[in-house]
Design a protein around this motif. Structure first.
Motif, PDB file in Angstrom:
ATOM      1  N   ALA A  50       0.841  -1.207   0.000  1.00 45.87           N
ATOM      2  CA  ALA A  50       0.000   0.000   0.000  1.00 45.87           C
ATOM      3  C   ALA A  50       0.875   1.255   0.000  1.00 45.87           C
ATOM      4  CB  ALA A  50      -0.912  -0.006   1.218  1.00 45.87           C
ATOM      5  N   HIS A 107      -8.297  -1.660   0.358  1.00 41.30           N
ATOM      6  CA  HIS A 107      -9.228  -1.030   1.291  1.00 41.30           C
ATOM      7  C   HIS A 107     -10.437  -1.937   1.516  1.00 41.30           C
ATOM      8  CE1 HIS A 107     -12.874   1.888   1.255  1.00 41.30           C
ATOM      9  NE2 HIS A 107     -12.682   1.451   2.474  1.00 41.30           N
ATOM     10  N   ARG A 108     -11.051  -2.401   0.426  1.00 41.44           N
ATOM     11  CA  ARG A 108     -12.308  -3.153   0.542  1.00 41.44           C
ATOM     12  C   ARG A 108     -12.102  -4.528   1.166  1.00 41.44           C
ATOM     13  NH1 ARG A 108     -13.319  -0.295  -4.491  1.00 41.44           N
ATOM     14  NH2 ARG A 108     -15.092   1.060  -4.143  1.00 41.44           N
ATOM     15  N   GLN A 117       0.583   3.935  -2.886  1.00 42.06           N
ATOM     16  CA  GLN A 117       0.164   5.300  -2.604  1.00 42.06           C
ATOM     17  C   GLN A 117       1.204   6.302  -3.106  1.00 42.06           C
ATOM     18  OE1 GLN A 117      -2.864   6.453  -1.446  1.00 42.06           O
ATOM     19  NE2 GLN A 117      -1.873   8.281  -2.273  1.00 42.06           N
ATOM     20  N   VAL A 161      -8.530  -3.659   4.607  1.00 42.40           N
ATOM     21  CA  VAL A 161      -8.632  -2.626   5.648  1.00 42.40           C
ATOM     22  C   VAL A 161      -9.978  -2.725   6.359  1.00 42.40           C
ATOM     23  CG1 VAL A 161      -8.523  -0.155   6.124  1.00 42.40           C
ATOM     24  CG2 VAL A 161      -7.127  -1.126   4.316  1.00 42.40           C
ATOM     25  N   ARG A 162     -11.022  -2.960   5.576  1.00 42.50           N
ATOM     26  CA  ARG A 162     -12.329  -3.088   6.223  1.00 42.50           C
ATOM     27  C   ARG A 162     -12.323  -4.261   7.197  1.00 42.50           C
ATOM     28  NH1 ARG A 162     -16.377  -2.104   1.042  1.00 42.50           N
ATOM     29  NH2 ARG A 162     -16.251   0.164   1.070  1.00 42.50           N
ATOM     30  N   ASP A 212     -20.746  -2.662  -2.633  1.00 40.73           N
ATOM     31  CA  ASP A 212     -19.538  -1.885  -2.322  1.00 40.73           C
ATOM     32  C   ASP A 212     -19.509  -1.629  -0.821  1.00 40.73           C
ATOM     33  OD1 ASP A 212     -17.284  -0.441  -2.338  1.00 40.73           O
ATOM     34  OD2 ASP A 212     -18.081   1.253  -3.450  1.00 40.73           O
ATOM     35  N   VAL A 217      -4.393   3.290  -7.762  1.00 41.33           N
ATOM     36  CA  VAL A 217      -5.565   3.631  -6.948  1.00 41.33           C
ATOM     37  C   VAL A 217      -6.552   2.457  -6.918  1.00 41.33           C
ATOM     38  CG1 VAL A 217      -7.551   5.180  -6.763  1.00 41.33           C
ATOM     39  CG2 VAL A 217      -5.309   6.110  -7.318  1.00 41.33           C
ATOM     40  N   LEU A 271      -5.196   0.010  -4.511  1.00 36.98           N
ATOM     41  CA  LEU A 271      -5.386   0.532  -3.153  1.00 36.98           C
ATOM     42  C   LEU A 271      -6.847   0.356  -2.727  1.00 36.98           C
ATOM     43  CD1 LEU A 271      -3.268   3.807  -3.382  1.00 36.98           C
ATOM     44  CD2 LEU A 271      -2.863   1.913  -1.805  1.00 36.98           C
ATOM     45  N   SER A 272      -7.751   0.582  -3.651  1.00 35.32           N
ATOM     46  CA  SER A 272      -9.173   0.446  -3.336  1.00 35.32           C
ATOM     47  C   SER A 272      -9.508  -1.010  -3.011  1.00 35.32           C
ATOM     48  CB  SER A 272     -10.018   0.933  -4.517  1.00 35.32           C
ATOM     49  OG  SER A 272      -9.680   2.266  -4.828  1.00 35.32           O
ATOM     50  N   SER A 319     -10.901  -3.094  -8.407  1.00 30.31           N
ATOM     51  CA  SER A 319     -10.897  -2.385  -7.134  1.00 30.31           C
ATOM     52  C   SER A 319     -11.775  -3.079  -6.103  1.00 30.31           C
ATOM     53  CB  SER A 319     -11.317  -0.924  -7.338  1.00 30.31           C
ATOM     54  OG  SER A 319     -12.596  -0.865  -7.919  1.00 30.31           O
TER      55      SER A 319
END
Lengths: 765, 508
Positions: free
Chosen positions: B206, B241-242, B210, B245-246, B508, B234, B237-238, B491
């Protein structure tokens, strides 16, 4: 003419040909040198050669003529008869040379007398040889040229003297002058004669008498002179104006009388001239010959004298009567101003337009220098990192104080190649741009730099070739370390700049080559500069204006941009970091910094970069539990030179680090060393970089930049240095891989451990 | 016309890794070279090749000779004559071994090996060829050689395909950290992040992504990343995230369901959905007998009248649809490949195609009704039945990052994975589904299964552990009724086609 005599003359003429301007350089004789005596060669010449010779007679300067005449006279007067014989060709040559000049009206009175005397001596030699017919014609010619000429009666044969006197009676008459004023100058047929010395011999026939004296009406009188007769002539001149007489120092001074230019003084003051009063400090030779200004009428007159580089003078003269007015010697002082150097470092060197100059008061803490008015490039050099440079214009009588602000030297080595116009424009624009680049002292070392570069084998062509090779990825054919050494030895400065237009005919851009003084990397940075593009010049200037920072503000959180959230999102928080102290957690969105909304990581970084280390900022946080505000006090992180940036000139950065190293706090010294090692790494100076990295002792921190960073970079340097260093590289990577929190560049930078592990595996470790 | 296009494209290939050639020492050689370029631009590759070969023959010591030879190889390559291509490259390497062109020849040779690969061992051999470039053309002698950077990146990419993720990281690191920044740097960083993710170092990945995403485009000088690189960063990264990170934050992988696309496209009976890595969607509608290409921004880009029979898909950035008799590219008008039933000696067309995936060696894996096996077609149209021993009732296919084939078996309610040898079959996971109908994988290896019987979508990690389950109610007032297909984009957005809903569902 005897055969012997004829041969001597021919040989003389041949020698004259050999020394003529058209002859070979080997045979030429320098001006002022004694002419070698012609060698007597007993050798016949054919007629064709003889006829061709007179046209090639040498043209001698007056001094040379006088010198040759003196030599001939010495030989003639020698007790050795062989010498007397040898004088004949010399006199003959003088006659041959001077007669045509007399016919052309180019002979001075002095040389006219030399010619006459040469004829006299030659007649005597001819007389001694018994060549009677030549004697008569020679003496006759002598009297035609100078009626006052005579033989050396103490040495000449009485018979010859009689022959001359007989000729005089047949050819000459005498004029006896009675003049008022007595020192008036008399010319007979344009030739000056000495009327004060008694009766003047003149050729019989119609003569024109002229009598002149400055300030007086000139008198002209035609006169029929009879052979062997004497005429007494009484003449009185009428005064018509006053006369100003003057000498100036220096010669070449322009003289103006009542606004009208009357001429420029010239020559040297005559023997016997003694400067008086304030002028006594100068030598006679410093003054011009006398200048006489005629036509001055009684009353107030304005005399002005001027010369470039000297202060002009004005004199108001009250002329009372029609008299001579001798001025005291006029001394013009040179125009000058003074430079006074403030805060002058001990032992520093002053250069004016590149030339070293000793101050007028050496050893003083405020050295002074007197200079003529004008524009100057002044430099003060106290070592490569302590230089000062300024351009100034000094006026007459001005005292200019210079604040010597020592800065690191940026040595401009000039423009190599390009057409003259391009080179000149590029030179000027670069010097203007770089001279304005804030923290550097730009010193123009174009002459010395070009010489050093040439000695190291660097030219416009070689640099263009290197550029072409570099575009293809090939190694440079230039040994940059040799170039660096050569330039280091030749000029001062921490950074060197040289420009090369891309073409010698129609250049569109120039390559600017920049490299630092050793021990910085020898391989240069290169910038492409479009010609005539002010924005590109500005960008270049900015490249020299950047500051290397050792520390930056630190957050301690990894934020990412995601299309699933409108704000940057925290995905990782560093233990014991400001972010952790502020309660940030993965999944938090940072919606604003100090009240300013942020929608991207770049915007967040911009806000953080603008804040000071230690500053407390309010963050707008959108957490899963709802929105809140977090206060974060920014920490301090080492800030290494970031991964390759297009606008970073590593050569400049290295030099700045050299300066920083001199004054940095002890706790930050390792950052400077690490930055320097990074630059060496990027310049592929593997071993030098490894050596530097080996000596760095960085903090053993578990998170952020520290010793693990050094170990990782050391691993890279060693693995690139060759197979012999493989084990060292492996050990370095192993150490670096142990700390999961270790980072590159700064405390929020790239993670080292996974990199080190991957490189270790690639090494087979 | 087509030929001209081929040649003008290929000039970009070989010259892209090399600077403009140095001027010739001989005007005659220069003329030959100029003429060859002119012929190449006019599309006459053979004539250009002859000029170039003449140049090499007559002026073997000229500076243009190695460049000419490289172009000869590329012309042969464009013409499909791989044997002649190899010969030209071999001559280039043997006769001009220290030239820049010889480095490019190695890269070219390795690319041919990749192109011809039919086994993993072939890919391994190609990777070895790529890896020779940095060894033979090191920075000491070639400080700034794009061919070397390219070779490192390609070696890393093959490493990823071969599952050698750590060595891939090392290759990409070398391209990023040991080489001067250049136009391939962004791509190398992107791949470095991918490789780090595969190594489980997603936070480090990440950070890399970034930094790439935030990279400012320089006003002067050469950019070190493209807009596409930054957009890809990006997207990755998304995805992180999904999917990560969530999860790390204690959240579900999906926070909301919504109608897609938002542009107002009215569907009647959506039957298929496929997502490209960049977020473009291919949606098929049985009643409208139309497929729609929807951009990443939700706008309909293209539509085509096609009667589909199964799950649509994407291959190498291009969409395809599965029809009863074959696979077709709906928007470029090219003829659809047809397949024969895998019965030796019988030339009977294969019918009832349901799903297809293109394999890594340009082969096709197909599921067809009435065939209790996975059908594999290599270069010939004659296929081979795989997994027959398992007696599966395959309903959908997917591939992971290693290009391994996953099969959703509605009979055993399992997700099966075909081994590298095409014989071994691994059970990746077993679900308690009633009627599984669709399968998808994301770039992190997560597996998504759509169960029409339970009207649910479930997500599993690569090890088969269930991470989430959703349905029939998805929130946002949307409820699954007769779901038939699902897809995941680059993503991590999940799309579901439900024949009873006039839109595609976005999770999403």
């Amino acid at each position: 003419m005897s055969n012997r005599c004829q041969n001597i003359l021919l040989c003389l003429l041949l020698a004259a040909v050999a020394t003529s301007p058209g002859a070979s350089a080997q045979g030429q004789t320098g001006a002022g040198q004694a002419r070698p005596l012609p060698q007597v060669v007993e050798e016949d010449l054919d007629d064709a050669g003889l006829e061709a010779l007179p046209a090639n007679l040498p043209v001698l300067e007056e001094a040379q003529v006088l010198e040759q005449f003196a030599e001939a006279e010495r030989l003639f007067n020698s007790p050795d008869t062989a010498d007397q014989d040898t004088s004949l060709p010399l006199f003959g040559q003088l006659v041959e040379i001077l007669e045509p000049q007399l016919a052309a009206g180019q002979l001075s009175d002095d040389l006219r007398r030399v010619l006459a005397r040469s004829l006299a001596y030659r007649a005597q030699v001819h007389f001694n040889f018994g060549e009677v017919e030549l004697v008569d014609s020679g003496l006759r010619r002598m009297l035609e040229i100078d009626p006052g000429a005579d033989l050396d009666r103490s040495r000449a044969s009485p018979k010859l003297v009689d022959q001359l006197d007989s000729l005089r009676r047949r050819m000459l008459g005498e004029l006896d002058f009675i003049l008022e004023p007595p020192d008036a100058e008399v010319r007979v047929d344009g030739r000056t004669v000495d009327a004060l010395a008694g009766p003047v011999a003149v050729l019989a026939g119609q003569r024109l008498i002229e009598v002149t004296l400055p300030g007086y009406q000139k008198v002209e009188r035609p006169l029929e002179v009879e052979a062997d007769g004497r005429i007494s002539l009484e003449l009185s001149l009428e005064r018509t104006s006053a006369v100003i007489r003057l000498f100036t120092r220096p010669a070449g001074t322009r003289v103006t009388l009542d606004g009208a230019v009357r001429g420029v003084t010239e020559g040297i003051a005559p023997e016997g001239f003694l400067p008086q009063g304030p002028a006594a400090v100068y030598r006679r030779e410093d003054f011009s010959a006398e200048m006489i200004l005629e036509g001055v009428l009684p009353g107030l007159v304005l005399l002005e004298v001027s010369k470039d580089g000297y202060r002009p003078q004005r004199f108001e003269l009250q002329i009372e009567d029609l008299l001579d007015f001798p001025m005291p010697p006029i001394v013009l002082e040179e125009e000058s101003g003074s430079l006074v150097f403030k805060d002058f470092p001990a032992g520093a060197e002053i250069r004016i337009d590149g030339q070293p100059r000793r101050p007028d008061n050496p050893g003083s803490s405020r050295p002074q220098l007197k200079l003529p008015p004008g524009a100057y490039h002044v430099t003060v050099n106290a070592g490569p990192s302590k230089m000062f440079s300024t351009q100034l214009r000094l006026a007459d009588r001005q005292t200019m104080e210079i604040d010597v602000r020592l800065q690191p030297g940026l040595a401009f080595l000039g423009v190599l190649g390009g057409d003259p116009n391009t080179a000149r424009d590029l030179d000027q624009s670069l010097r203007l741009a770089l001279g304005d680049a804030g923290k550097w002292s730009l010193i123009n070392f174009a002459a010395r730099g070009a010489k050093a570069l040439a000695e190291a084998g660097v030219s416009a062509e070689t640099l263009r070739t290197v550029e072409e090779q570099a575009a293809g990825g090939a190694r440079s054919a230039i040994e940059w370390q040799r170039v660096q050494q050569a330039v280091d030895a030749a000029v001062e400065g921490l950074v060197y700049v040289v420009a090369v237009p891309n073409n010698d005919l129609v250049a569109t851009h120039a390559s600017i080559w920049i490299w630092p003084r050793a021990p910085g990397p020898a391989a240069p940075d290169r910038i492409r500069l479009p010609l005539g593009d002010p924005a590109a010049l500005e960008a270049l200037k900015k490249s020299f204006s950047r500051t290397v920072h050792l520390r930056r503000s630190w957050v301690g959180a990894l934020l990412i941009d995601t299309d699933g959230a409108p704000h940057p999102m925290v995905v990782d928080v560093t233990p014991a970091s400001p972010a952790e102290a502020a309660g940030l957690a993965p999944g938090d969105l940072i919606a604003g910094v100090a009240g300013v909304p942020v929608t991207s990581r770049a915007a967040f970084d911009e806000r953080i970069a603008a804040a000071e280390i230690g500053e407390i900022l309010e963050l707008g946080v959108q957490a899963a539990s709802g929105p809140r505000t977090a206060k974060i006090q920014l920490g301090a992180s080492p800030d290494l030179l970031a991964s390759r940036r297009a606008d970073l000139l590593e050569s400049v950065a290295y030099s700045e680090l050299v300066l920083l190293a001199e004054k940095v706090a002890v706790e930050d010294a390792w950052i400077v060393e690490l930055d320097q090692a990074l630059i060496l790494l990027r310049a592929s100076e593997w071993r030098l970089a490894a050596s530097r990295l080996n000596s760095i002792r960085a903090p053993q921190t578990s998170h952020g930049v520290g010793q693990a960073t050094v170990d990782y970079l050391l691993g890279i340097a060693l693995s690139a240095a060759g197979p012999d260093f493989r084990e060292g590289a492996r050990q370095s990577y192993e150490k670096a891989a142990q700390l999961d929190g270790a980072r590159l560049f700064h405390n929020d930078g790239a993670f080292i451990a996974p990199r080190a592990r991957a490189r270790l595996k690639a090494l087979g470790g | 016309m087509h030929r001209a296009f081929v040649f003008s494209s290929l000039t970009l290939l070989c010259w892209a890794l090399l600077p403009a050639p140095a001027a010739s020492q001989d005007p005659a050689a220069e003329r030959l070279y100029a003429e060859a370029r002119r012929l190449l631009q006019s599309g006459d590759g053979n004539a250009a090749r002859e000029e170039l070969q003449l140049l090499v023959q007559q002026f073997p010591q000229d500076r243009l000779a190695p460049r000419a030879l490289l172009q000869v190889a590329e012309i042969y390559h464009a013409l499909g004559d791989l044997q002649a291509t190899r010969q030209a490259l071999e001559k280039l390497r043997s006769d001009y071994g220290r030239s820049l062109e010889s480095a490019a020849a190695f890269v070219q040779q390795a690319e041919i090996e990749v192109q011809e690969a039919r086994r993993l061992a072939d890919l391994e051999a190609a990777r070895a060829t790529f890896r020779r470039v940095p060894l033979l053309y090191g920075r000491e002698s070639y400080p700034d050689l794009e061919a070397r950077v390219r070779a490192r990146i390609r070696a890393g990419e093959l490493g990823l395909q071969l599952g050698d993720d750590e060595n891939a990281v090392a290759e990409f690191l070398a391209a990023v950290e040991d080489e001067p920044a250049g136009r391939f740097t962004g791509r190398a960083r992107l791949l470095l992040a991918t490789a780090l993710t595969r190594c489980g170092e997603w936070v480090a990945a990440a950070e890399v992504l970034q930094r790439l995403a935030s990279e400012a485009v320089p006003t002067g000088g050469q950019p070190t990343s493209t807009a596409a690189d930054r957009e890809s960063a990006v997207r990755l990264l998304s995805l992180l995230h999904r999917r990560l990170v969530r999860q790390r934050s204690g959240l579900t992988p999906w926070l909301a369901a919504s109608r897609y696309p938002a542009s107002g496209l009215q569907l009647k009976e959506p039957t298929g959905v496929a997502a490209a890595e960049d977020g473009r969607l291919l949606i098929s509608d049985r009643r409208l007998k139309t497929v729609f290409l929807v951009g990443a921004d939700g706008q309909v880009l293209q539509r085509a009248a096609v009667e589909t029979s199964g799950h649509p898909g994407w291959s190498a950035g291009a969409p395809y649809v599965v029809t009863n008799l074959g696979i077709s590219a709906p928007f470029d008008g090219l003829a659809s490949p047809r397949f024969l039933e895998p019965r030796p000696g019988k030339e009977k067309p294969l019918k009832g195609l349901q799903a297809a995936e293109r394999g890594r060696f340009d082969d096709w894996f197909i599921i067809a009704r009435n065939w209790k096996s996975l059908l594999s077609y290599e270069s010939s149209r004659q296929g081979q039945a795989l997994m027959a021993a398992n007696r599966p009732e395959p309903v959908d296919l997917a591939q992971d990052h290693l290009r391994r084939i996953y099969v959703l078996d509605s009979a055993s309610k399992q997700v099966l994975r075909l081994g590298v040898d095409r014989r071994q079959v691994d059970v990746v996971l077993k679900g308690g589904w009633k009627r599984p109908v669709a399968l998808a994988l994301d770039a992190l290896g997560n597996i998504y299964v759509l169960d029409r019987g339970n009207r649910t979508v479930e997500m599993f990690n690569a090890a088969g552990k269930r991470l989430a389950r959703l349905g029939p109610s998805l929130g946002g007032g949307i409820e699954l009724r007769r779901p038939v297909d699902l897809a995941v984009d680059g993503s991590g957005r999940v799309f579901i086609a439900d024949t009873d809903l006039p839109f595609v569902v976005l999770l999403d």
